[in-house]
Design a protein around this motif. Structure first.
Motif, PDB file in Angstrom:
ATOM      1  N   PHE A 285      -0.456   9.887   8.238  1.00  0.00           N
ATOM      2  CA  PHE A 285      -1.096   9.150   7.137  1.00  0.00           C
ATOM      3  C   PHE A 285      -0.289   7.883   6.809  1.00  0.00           C
ATOM      4  CE2 PHE A 285      -1.860   8.055   2.719  1.00  0.00           C
ATOM      5  CZ  PHE A 285      -3.225   8.240   2.558  1.00  0.00           C
TER       6      PHE A 285
ATOM      7  N   ARG B 156       0.010   5.573  -6.414  1.00  0.00           N
ATOM      8  CA  ARG B 156      -1.340   5.992  -6.001  1.00  0.00           C
ATOM      9  C   ARG B 156      -1.253   7.442  -5.530  1.00  0.00           C
ATOM     10  NH1 ARG B 156      -2.618   1.948  -1.521  1.00  0.00           N
ATOM     11  NH2 ARG B 156      -4.815   2.501  -1.699  1.00  0.00           N
ATOM     12  N   LYS B 157      -2.186   8.247  -6.056  1.00  0.00           N
ATOM     13  CA  LYS B 157      -2.099   9.701  -5.888  1.00  0.00           C
ATOM     14  C   LYS B 157      -2.089  10.144  -4.415  1.00  0.00           C
ATOM     15  CE  LYS B 157      -1.484  13.509  -7.804  1.00  0.00           C
ATOM     16  NZ  LYS B 157      -0.174  13.697  -8.432  1.00  0.00           N
ATOM     17  N   ASN B 158      -2.954   9.503  -3.595  1.00  0.00           N
ATOM     18  CA  ASN B 158      -3.032   9.954  -2.195  1.00  0.00           C
ATOM     19  C   ASN B 158      -1.744   9.638  -1.414  1.00  0.00           C
ATOM     20  OD1 ASN B 158      -3.688   7.237  -2.357  1.00  0.00           O
ATOM     21  ND2 ASN B 158      -5.160   7.277  -0.684  1.00  0.00           N
ATOM     22  N   ILE B 159      -1.057   8.565  -1.825  1.00  0.00           N
ATOM     23  CA  ILE B 159       0.214   8.233  -1.174  1.00  0.00           C
ATOM     24  C   ILE B 159       1.283   9.234  -1.618  1.00  0.00           C
ATOM     25  CG2 ILE B 159       1.941   6.428  -0.776  1.00  0.00           C
ATOM     26  CD1 ILE B 159      -0.842   5.500   0.045  1.00  0.00           C
ATOM     27  N   GLU B 160       1.278   9.516  -2.913  1.00  0.00           N
ATOM     28  CA  GLU B 160       2.250  10.490  -3.426  1.00  0.00           C
ATOM     29  C   GLU B 160       2.098  11.831  -2.695  1.00  0.00           C
ATOM     30  OE1 GLU B 160       2.629  11.498  -7.709  1.00  0.00           O
ATOM     31  OE2 GLU B 160       4.462  12.326  -6.819  1.00  0.00           O
ATOM     32  N   ASN B 161       0.854  12.283  -2.521  1.00  0.00           N
ATOM     33  CA  ASN B 161       0.624  13.550  -1.816  1.00  0.00           C
ATOM     34  C   ASN B 161       1.133  13.487  -0.376  1.00  0.00           C
ATOM     35  OD1 ASN B 161      -0.547  14.620  -4.086  1.00  0.00           O
ATOM     36  ND2 ASN B 161      -2.655  14.213  -3.419  1.00  0.00           N
ATOM     37  N   ALA B 162       0.849  12.365   0.290  1.00  0.00           N
ATOM     38  CA  ALA B 162       1.275  12.224   1.694  1.00  0.00           C
ATOM     39  C   ALA B 162       2.796  12.285   1.814  1.00  0.00           C
ATOM     40  CB  ALA B 162       0.738  10.918   2.270  1.00  0.00           C
TER      41      ALA B 162
ATOM     42  N   LYS C 110       0.769  -1.244   0.000  1.00  0.00           N
ATOM     43  CA  LYS C 110       0.000   0.000   0.000  1.00  0.00           C
ATOM     44  C   LYS C 110       0.801   1.297   0.000  1.00  0.00           C
ATOM     45  CE  LYS C 110      -4.254  -0.015   1.878  1.00  0.00           C
ATOM     46  NZ  LYS C 110      -5.190  -0.523   0.891  1.00  0.00           N
TER      47      LYS C 110
ATOM     48  N   GLU D  49       4.035  15.892   1.048  1.00  0.00           N
ATOM     49  CA  GLU D  49       3.673  16.828   2.137  1.00  0.00           C
ATOM     50  C   GLU D  49       4.226  16.383   3.485  1.00  0.00           C
ATOM     51  OE1 GLU D  49      -0.573  17.003   1.721  1.00  0.00           O
ATOM     52  OE2 GLU D  49      -0.364  17.755  -0.334  1.00  0.00           O
TER      53      GLU D  49
ATOM     54  N   ASP E  51       3.376  13.881   5.388  1.00  0.00           N
ATOM     55  CA  ASP E  51       2.256  13.612   6.293  1.00  0.00           C
ATOM     56  C   ASP E  51       2.535  12.301   7.049  1.00  0.00           C
ATOM     57  OD1 ASP E  51      -0.148  12.987   7.518  1.00  0.00           O
ATOM     58  OD2 ASP E  51      -1.393  13.534   5.787  1.00  0.00           O
TER      59      ASP E  51
END
Ligand code: THG
Length: 268
Positions: free
Chosen positions: A26, A12-18, A7, A21, A23
């Motif tokens: 997350f 995956r876009k939400n992982i890239e953002n995390a 995972k 940033e 995060d």
């Protein structure tokens, strides 16, 4: 069966953002969820930053962050030796490298690291010269070349996990058959080397992908797959692990199956 949780992957876009940033909570939440679901390793891929230095910075942040919350090793998923070395320097315990391939350049840079840090290595049965061979004979040939070179570097074969490479059925209906045949041949001629696969690519472009992935998982175990890169929070596929091992004759007294039952792992 060893499970590598897939995972934390920045494709995956939400992982890239995390990751971009930073995060922490997350990422740590994904670590805990996969560890609790039974992952033995966590695959970590920070995407494709423009420069390897940037990807190395990502790993320098990720490795301690992940190891702070779970006592399972990381499978370092990167194309760059610099990134892999950065991660290995910070990693506690024995990591897995994802991956080496049949290119002389790849083997020359990865095997010394694998030797120094005593880690396991995923070896793709492809090379620049051969590409991904279309049949099992070609893929086995690449695997044999990698096995020889690994031993030359003093790396025991049981630390090499060959990945016969899954291509989608939607591009060629024989892709699963070629993969399964390659698995069998690698087990037959390169034992004690191990085998691994990221299964989900098989169903790319098809509807109801999980239906295909789950059946493919069972067939791959029968052909000798030792480890799988998958989503351990998918309770359906995780329930297939003890069932398949029981059917394969690897579970004396059905003990592991009954433990899984009592733990509620079949209540999906
Ligand atoms: N071999 C090796 N390494 C690999 C792969 C492999 N690393 C990457 C990949 N394949 C395995 N990892 C992922 C990570 C995320 C996803 C898929 C494979 C993913 N899947 C979608 C999701 O979760 O939203 C859809 C999943 C589904 O429908 O089942 O993002 O083959 N050595």
């Amino acid at each position: 069966m060893e499970i590598i949780g897939e995972k934390i992957n920045a494709t995956r876009k939400n992982i890239e953002n995390a990751i971009r940033e930073r995060d922490a909570s997350f990422i740590q939440d994904l670590v805990r969820k996969q560890a609790e679901a039974g992952a033995n390793y966590l695959d970590v891929n920070s995407g494709m930053p423009l420069y390897p230095e940037e990807e190395a910075d990502d790993f320098a942040w990720l490795v301690p962050l992940i190891q702070e919350v779970a006592d399972i090793p990381i499978c370092i998923d990167s194309a760059y030796p610099l990134v892999i070395e950065t991660a290995l320097k910070l990693h506690q315990g024995r990591a897995m490298i994802n991956s080496v391939n049949g290119d002389p350049k790849s083997m020359e840079s990865i095997f010394p690291l694998a030797k120094q840090y005593e880690c396991k290595v995923i070896a793709l049965t492809s090379s620049r010269e051969a590409g991904i061979p279309s049949n099992s004979t070609g893929r086995l040939k690449v695997a044999e070349k990698i096995a020889k070179e690994a031993q030359h570097h003093g790396i025991p074969l049981e630390n090499i996990y060959f990945d016969p490479l899954v291509l989608p059925l939607s591009t060629d209906h024989k892709n699963a058959a070629v993969f399964l045949e390659t698995l069998r041949e690698i087990k037959a001629s390169l034992a004690p080397a191990r085998t691994i696969s990221g299964l989900s690519n098989i169903s790319y472009g098809l509807p109801k992908r999980k239906r295909v992935n789950h059946a493919f998982f069972v067939l791959a175990v029968e052909c000798g797959m030792d480890a799988a890169i998958l989503d351990p929070t998918d309770r359906e596929i995780m329930a297939m692990v003890p069932v398949t091992e029981l059917l394969m004759g690897k579970d004396p007294d059905c003990a592991e199956y009954l433990i899984a039952y009592r733990e509620g792992r079949f209540n999906i």
